[in-house]
Design a protein around this motif. Structure first.
Motif, PDB file in Angstrom:
ATOM      1  N   GLY A 207       0.809  -1.204   0.000  1.00 50.20           N
ATOM      2  CA  GLY A 207       0.000   0.000   0.000  1.00 50.20           C
ATOM      3  C   GLY A 207       0.851   1.266   0.000  1.00 50.20           C
ATOM      4  N   ASN A 219      -4.690   7.689   0.251  1.00 53.65           N
ATOM      5  CA  ASN A 219      -4.147   6.496   0.895  1.00 53.65           C
ATOM      6  C   ASN A 219      -4.732   5.244   0.230  1.00 53.65           C
ATOM      7  OD1 ASN A 219      -2.833   8.179   2.664  1.00 53.65           O
ATOM      8  ND2 ASN A 219      -4.296   7.898   4.331  1.00 53.65           N
ATOM      9  N   PRO A 221      -4.664   0.913   0.617  1.00 53.78           N
ATOM     10  CA  PRO A 221      -4.170  -0.286   1.298  1.00 53.78           C
ATOM     11  C   PRO A 221      -3.558  -1.262   0.300  1.00 53.78           C
ATOM     12  CG  PRO A 221      -6.551  -0.394   1.055  1.00 53.78           C
ATOM     13  CD  PRO A 221      -6.135   0.971   0.578  1.00 53.78           C
ATOM     14  N   ASP A 225      -2.700  -5.568   3.873  1.00 58.19           N
ATOM     15  CA  ASP A 225      -3.822  -5.008   4.631  1.00 58.19           C
ATOM     16  C   ASP A 225      -5.112  -5.761   4.309  1.00 58.19           C
ATOM     17  OD1 ASP A 225      -2.873  -2.718   6.206  1.00 58.19           O
ATOM     18  OD2 ASP A 225      -2.355  -1.826   4.290  1.00 58.19           O
ATOM     19  N   GLU A 228      -6.239  -9.651   5.567  1.00 52.30           N
ATOM     20  CA  GLU A 228      -6.349  -9.965   6.989  1.00 52.30           C
ATOM     21  C   GLU A 228      -7.220 -11.206   7.178  1.00 52.30           C
ATOM     22  OE1 GLU A 228      -5.258  -8.879  10.984  1.00 52.30           O
ATOM     23  OE2 GLU A 228      -4.583  -8.224   9.011  1.00 52.30           O
ATOM     24  N   THR A 258       5.525  -1.463   6.322  1.00 48.27           N
ATOM     25  CA  THR A 258       5.126  -0.059   6.241  1.00 48.27           C
ATOM     26  C   THR A 258       4.649   0.251   4.839  1.00 48.27           C
ATOM     27  OG1 THR A 258       7.397   0.612   5.725  1.00 48.27           O
ATOM     28  CG2 THR A 258       6.721   0.707   8.036  1.00 48.27           C
ATOM     29  N   ARG A 259       3.660   1.117   4.729  1.00 46.12           N
ATOM     30  CA  ARG A 259       3.185   1.539   3.417  1.00 46.12           C
ATOM     31  C   ARG A 259       4.215   2.467   2.772  1.00 46.12           C
ATOM     32  NH1 ARG A 259      -3.259   2.977   4.477  1.00 46.12           N
ATOM     33  NH2 ARG A 259      -3.963   0.813   4.735  1.00 46.12           N
ATOM     34  N   ARG A 266       2.885  -1.226  10.435  1.00 49.10           N
ATOM     35  CA  ARG A 266       1.606  -1.921  10.467  1.00 49.10           C
ATOM     36  C   ARG A 266       1.868  -3.413  10.624  1.00 49.10           C
ATOM     37  NH1 ARG A 266      -2.264   1.551   8.486  1.00 49.10           N
ATOM     38  NH2 ARG A 266      -3.722  -0.156   8.018  1.00 49.10           N
ATOM     39  N   THR A 267       0.854  -4.154  11.042  1.00 47.88           N
ATOM     40  CA  THR A 267       0.990  -5.606  11.206  1.00 47.88           C
ATOM     41  C   THR A 267      -0.039  -6.325  10.336  1.00 47.88           C
ATOM     42  OG1 THR A 267      -0.510  -5.639  13.109  1.00 47.88           O
ATOM     43  CG2 THR A 267       1.854  -5.399  13.558  1.00 47.88           C
ATOM     44  N   THR A 268       0.249  -7.555  10.030  1.00 48.53           N
ATOM     45  CA  THR A 268      -0.660  -8.374   9.231  1.00 48.53           C
ATOM     46  C   THR A 268      -0.625  -9.804   9.735  1.00 48.53           C
ATOM     47  OG1 THR A 268      -1.156  -9.156   6.987  1.00 48.53           O
ATOM     48  CG2 THR A 268       1.170  -8.895   7.549  1.00 48.53           C
TER      49      THR A 268
END
Length: 461
Positions: A207, A219, A221, A225, A228, A258-259, A266-268
């Motif tokens: 993203g 923005n 994703p 993202d 999930e 990170t985007r 961010r986490t996934t």
């Protein structure tokens, strides 16, 4: 001596298996049905059960939970002549220890029984997870092995690496792994990395934020993202640029990313399934693929067999593809057409076969299928694409051409001319990927900036 119960309604098989097991000192009992086996269990406690699927009365698959409840420590080995993916998955997910497709060799059977006894001694217990069906076709041992691997790995959270030639069904396997996993209600997102430019891949996967680059007006994703609680299928993983490989490795190791254009971590929890028709080990040797990413991806890996290695599956595959056009299409199959099918090499594998059948059905217009309805055959293809070997062939061809066109005196500067050609191509591609940033390019090349500047000047002359 160990106690073994054989549940099968074929007397010849039961006698043969019992004799071989008895020769090894085992105490063996036989039952021709599930109902008869339940009576045997009143005074016999087996350490291993071998169980046929198709039996008079209750079938073997539905009996597995009952046997497991009654004898939770006893491994169950399934035996059947009908080995589609759904049967394999049902057997393994209900708690079967192993799965044998008839006809099997006695040494293979004895080896499985031996492993089952060892497993029982160690107290190992299979995971149980009831899942739903598939449309993968394959009766031969090569595809049975694939089915078994799908059944084993699907309930886990491990990354999976699928290798094999183009057209062998890597995406179908990825879908089956997702469908038979605990994530089956989540998204299954796929992307072919070969279809994306290097500058787009990072944004597609991770993203980007508004203003990260020209055209980033909002923005957006990425797949990590959007997937999930689901699965991401990365096809053609060998096409991943080295900088993106580093980011993929980080996701696999820490679940963090990170985007593009953002410093926010961010986490996934997305599961990653990757596929390639390239020889990744050769790419590693040529510094085109990261060794650490390769080993992180292949926590569980298997290679799909080409169609030429599973000729026994031609008939069921043809019948399956024809069935999609209705029962009349199957009836239109002629001996002439079938002989043409059997004689072809099918270098394009199952995909070529499927397209050829569809092509023939359209041209036949509801009449008998004839040889002339088949499209031209696809020519030979390499088993696994090796960029290093391709480069070596190209270099050899260039050298031979230069030597044949040059006089003896002019060959003395061949080495310099070769370096100029090779370095110019390499430097141009690296500078494009780093947006003409010479410092970044020098770092990727393992050179200092001054050396790169000198070489660029020399190559320009």
């Amino acid at each position: 001596m160990s106690r073994i119960l054989i549940i099968d309604d074929e007397p010849a098989i039961c006698w043969s298996l019992k004799e071989r097991l008895a020769d090894q000192g085992h105490d063996v009992r036989i039952a021709a049905s599930v109902e008869r086996a339940e009576q045997v269990l009143n005074d016999f406690s087996p350490e291993v059960i071998t169980l046929d699927v198709r039996l008079p009365g209750q079938d073997g698959l539905s009996a597995i939970p009952e046997f497991r409840e009654r004898l939770p420590e006893t491994p169950i080995v399934i035996m059947t002549a009908f080995g589609d993916l759904q049967t394999v998955v049902d057997a393994m997910s209900r708690g079967a220890f192993e799965y044998l497709v008839k006809p099997f060799e006695l040494p293979e059977f004895l080896s499985v029984v031996s492993r089952a006894l060892q497993s029982r001694a160690l107290g190992a217990k299979p995971a149980v997870s009831i899942v739903t069906g598939d449309q993968m076709v394959g009766r031969g041992p090569a595809m049975q092995a694939v089915f078994k691997q799908i059944a084993l790995v699907a309930p886990t959270e491990f990354p999976v690496l699928i290798t094999g030639e183009t057209g062998t069904g890597k995406e179908l396997v990825a879908e089956a792994i997702h469908r038979h996993s605990q994530r089956r209600t989540g998204p299954f997102l796929r992307v072919s990395l070969a279809s994306l430019s290097p500058s787009v891949i990072e944004s597609e996967l991770f993203g980007h934020v508004k203003g990260a680059f020209t055209g980033a007006v909002e923005n957006r994703p990425g797949l990590f993202d959007l997937a999930e609680n689901g699965t991401i299928f990365l096809d053609e993983i060998g096409e991943t640029p080295l900088p993106i490989q580093v980011k993929l490795l980080r996701v696999l190791e820490s679940r963090c990313f990170t985007r593009v254009g953002s410093g926010e971590e961010r986490t996934t929890n997305a599961r990653l399934v990757a596929a390639t028709n390239r020889d990744l080990t050769s790419m590693i040797a040529d510094d085109l693929f990261r060794d650490d990413l390769y080993h992180r991806l292949k926590v569980f890996a298997f290679e799909l067999p080409p169609l030429r290695a599973r000729r026994e599956d031609l008939k069921p595959l043809v019948e399956y593809f024809l069935s999609r056009h209705g029962s009349s299409a199957i009836a239109s199959l002629t001996d002439e057409f079938w002989q043409a099918i059997e004689q072809r090499p099918w270098n394009g594998n199952v995909r070529e076969l499927r397209n050829a059948i569809d092509h023939a059905v359209v041209l036949s217009r509801g009449g008998p299928l004839m040889t002339e309805h088949l499209p031209p055959a696809i020519g030979p293809v390499s088993t696994m694409v090796n960029p290093g070997k391709q480069l070596g062939v190209a270099v050899a061809d260039w050298v031979q051409q230069q030597l044949s066109e040059s006089s003896e005196q002019s060959t003395t500067d061949l080495y310099r001319r070769f370096l100029n050609v090779a370095e110019s191509a390499l430097f141009s591609e690296i500078l494009t990927r780093t947006q003409q940033n010479r410092s970044a390019a020098a770092k990727l090349l393992g050179l200092d900036r001054a050396t790169l500047r000198t070489k660029l000047g020399a190559n320009a002359s």
